[in-house]
Enzyme design. Structure first.
Site, PDB file in Angstrom:
ATOM      1  N   ARG A  22       0.838  -1.199   0.000  1.00 17.65           N
ATOM      2  CA  ARG A  22       0.000   0.000   0.000  1.00 17.65           C
ATOM      3  C   ARG A  22       0.875   1.252   0.000  1.00 17.65           C
ATOM      4  O   ARG A  22       0.419   2.326  -0.392  1.00 17.65           O
ATOM      5  CB  ARG A  22      -0.923   0.017   1.228  1.00 17.65           C
ATOM      6  CG  ARG A  22      -1.891  -1.149   1.300  1.00 17.65           C
ATOM      7  CD  ARG A  22      -2.953  -1.075   0.237  1.00 17.65           C
ATOM      8  NE  ARG A  22      -3.796   0.092   0.401  1.00 17.65           N
ATOM      9  CZ  ARG A  22      -4.659   0.532  -0.506  1.00 17.65           C
ATOM     10  NH1 ARG A  22      -4.753  -0.089  -1.669  1.00 17.65           N
ATOM     11  NH2 ARG A  22      -5.408   1.582  -0.278  1.00 17.65           N
ATOM     12  N   GLU A  46       9.795  -8.795  -6.296  1.00 20.58           N
ATOM     13  CA  GLU A  46       9.375  -9.900  -5.434  1.00 20.58           C
ATOM     14  C   GLU A  46       9.661 -11.253  -6.074  1.00 20.58           C
ATOM     15  O   GLU A  46       9.629 -11.411  -7.297  1.00 20.58           O
ATOM     16  CB  GLU A  46       7.874  -9.775  -5.137  1.00 20.58           C
ATOM     17  CG  GLU A  46       7.352 -10.816  -4.148  1.00 20.58           C
ATOM     18  CD  GLU A  46       5.883 -10.620  -3.804  1.00 20.58           C
ATOM     19  OE1 GLU A  46       5.362 -11.417  -3.008  1.00 20.58           O
ATOM     20  OE2 GLU A  46       5.260  -9.665  -4.339  1.00 20.58           O
ATOM     21  N   TYR A  47       9.910 -12.231  -5.224  1.00 21.84           N
ATOM     22  CA  TYR A  47      10.031 -13.632  -5.641  1.00 21.84           C
ATOM     23  C   TYR A  47       8.785 -14.010  -6.430  1.00 21.84           C
ATOM     24  O   TYR A  47       7.665 -13.754  -5.993  1.00 21.84           O
ATOM     25  CB  TYR A  47      10.153 -14.493  -4.384  1.00 21.84           C
ATOM     26  CG  TYR A  47      10.386 -15.970  -4.626  1.00 21.84           C
ATOM     27  CD1 TYR A  47      11.671 -16.494  -4.613  1.00 21.84           C
ATOM     28  CD2 TYR A  47       9.319 -16.839  -4.832  1.00 21.84           C
ATOM     29  CE1 TYR A  47      11.896 -17.851  -4.807  1.00 21.84           C
ATOM     30  CE2 TYR A  47       9.529 -18.193  -5.031  1.00 21.84           C
ATOM     31  CZ  TYR A  47      10.816 -18.692  -5.016  1.00 21.84           C
ATOM     32  OH  TYR A  47      11.022 -20.038  -5.215  1.00 21.84           O
ATOM     33  N   LEU A  67      14.670   7.726   2.481  1.00 22.08           N
ATOM     34  CA  LEU A  67      14.454   7.872   3.918  1.00 22.08           C
ATOM     35  C   LEU A  67      13.135   8.566   4.242  1.00 22.08           C
ATOM     36  O   LEU A  67      12.440   8.187   5.195  1.00 22.08           O
ATOM     37  CB  LEU A  67      15.637   8.630   4.536  1.00 22.08           C
ATOM     38  CG  LEU A  67      15.593   8.865   6.045  1.00 22.08           C
ATOM     39  CD1 LEU A  67      15.456   7.555   6.811  1.00 22.08           C
ATOM     40  CD2 LEU A  67      16.852   9.616   6.491  1.00 22.08           C
ATOM     41  N   ARG A  73       3.047   2.199  10.213  1.00 21.97           N
ATOM     42  CA  ARG A  73       3.059   0.753  10.474  1.00 21.97           C
ATOM     43  C   ARG A  73       3.663   0.360  11.815  1.00 21.97           C
ATOM     44  O   ARG A  73       3.652  -0.824  12.154  1.00 21.97           O
ATOM     45  CB  ARG A  73       3.806   0.035   9.350  1.00 21.97           C
ATOM     46  CG  ARG A  73       3.132   0.184   7.992  1.00 21.97           C
ATOM     47  CD  ARG A  73       1.692  -0.306   8.004  1.00 21.97           C
ATOM     48  NE  ARG A  73       1.075  -0.200   6.681  1.00 21.97           N
ATOM     49  CZ  ARG A  73      -0.139  -0.643   6.385  1.00 21.97           C
ATOM     50  NH1 ARG A  73      -0.885  -1.200   7.327  1.00 21.97           N
ATOM     51  NH2 ARG A  73      -0.634  -0.507   5.165  1.00 21.97           N
TER      52      ARG A  73
END
EC number: 2.1.1.148
Length: 291
Positions: free
Chosen positions: A100, A108-109, A197, A207
């Site tokens: 998000r 990504e794998y 950053l 989060r």
């Protein structure tokens, strides 16, 4: 010098971060965060803010004060001068929340090209909880131990069963991109995540808070430790002005001013909604409202 030996460089080096470079920092039962590379330091933020060549002032306290000013007044571009690349292993449902935050580069794998490992996230007993009564997105009171153990076993059994079906489909020659469809979202995936950053701090602000799901909070907590090693002045300013501070509305500020003048203000008189009133009271009285 051969590339990658680390014997010589003219770039900014943060020794505290170098000490953990490429180390797997454990998260949850099988996950990790690993620092792959980084660019910049506290000095880079200061240098960008001053738009000058060199290392800023000779006094660390002045650099820290400038970074505090930038953080307090919501400057962005000086913090964008620093970047970090992380290798993360995480459950798929955590990854779906993570993406998000769109201002980052991710690779990504791929379960279309490769077979996912037989690894699943199973929450521990104390994280098995009922639905929260005041947060539609969260969990509430932990369930009794016997109920929690039954649920944990159900998670394990279903995860194993779905993975066995996945393997069976692959053995039958089904395309990997189709066979993966039956897997549970507690399967682990991996990715490389590169972010500046400024956007990393935004991620951490959202989060690492109490309103975030426990599992992604654990990753945020681990990354916050990395930020502390990487840019300690920025970390201190972030904690001071964002992570452990509070922002209130104009109406809430009016209420606070009245209280400072000795007035008693009720929720009904304040003009605030029930939720905002509760949030304000929790900021003013973290140990509970006085009688």
């Amino acid at each position: 010098m051969e590339e990658g030996t680390g014997e010589y460089t003219k770039r900014v080096v943060v020794h505290a971060l170098e000490d953990i470079l490429h180390q797997e920092l454990r998260v949850l039962d099988k996950g990790f965060v690993r620092v792959v590379d980084y660019m910049g330091s506290d000095e880079s933020v200061v240098q960008a803010a001053r738009v000058s060549y060199g290392r800023g002032t000779k006094r660390t306290s002045q650099d820290a004060a400038l970074i505090g000013y930038l953080m307090r007044h919501a400057h962005t571009s000086p913090f964008e001068m620093c970047e970090i690349k992380l290798h993360v292993k995480l459950p798929i449902f955590v990854a779906r929340q993570w993406v998000r935050h769109r201002t980052a580069s991710i690779n990504e794998y791929s379960a279309r090209y490769s077979v996912l490992d037989r690894e699943f996230y199973i929450p521990d007993e104390k994280q098995i909880a009922e639905q929260s009564t005041n947060n539609a997105q969260g969990r509430g009171t932990p369930l009794p131990a016997d109920a929690a153990k039954r649920i944990m076993e159900l998670f394990r059994r279903n995860s194993e069963l779905m993975y066995e079906d996945y393997e069976a489909l692959l053995e039958q020659g089904l395309a990997r991109e189709l066979a993966r469809m039956n897997l549970t979202i507690n399967c682990y995936t991996q990715w490389y995540w590169k972010v500046n950053l400024h956007n990393l701090l935004r991620f951490l602000a959202l989060r690492s808070g109490a309103g975030a799901q426990y599992e992604i909070r654990e990753y945020a907590s681990r990354i916050l430790e990395i930020v502390r090693l990487w840019v300690p002045m920025v970390h201190a300013a972030f904690v001071e002005y964002h992570l452990e501070s509070s922002t209130i509305s104009r109406s809430a500020l009016v209420v606070v001013r009245k209280m400072l003048q000795g007035e008693k203000v009720s929720m009904e008189e304040s003009g605030l909604g029930r939720r905002e009133w509760g949030e304000l009271m929790s900021v003013l009285y973290p140990d509970g409202e006085p009688e």
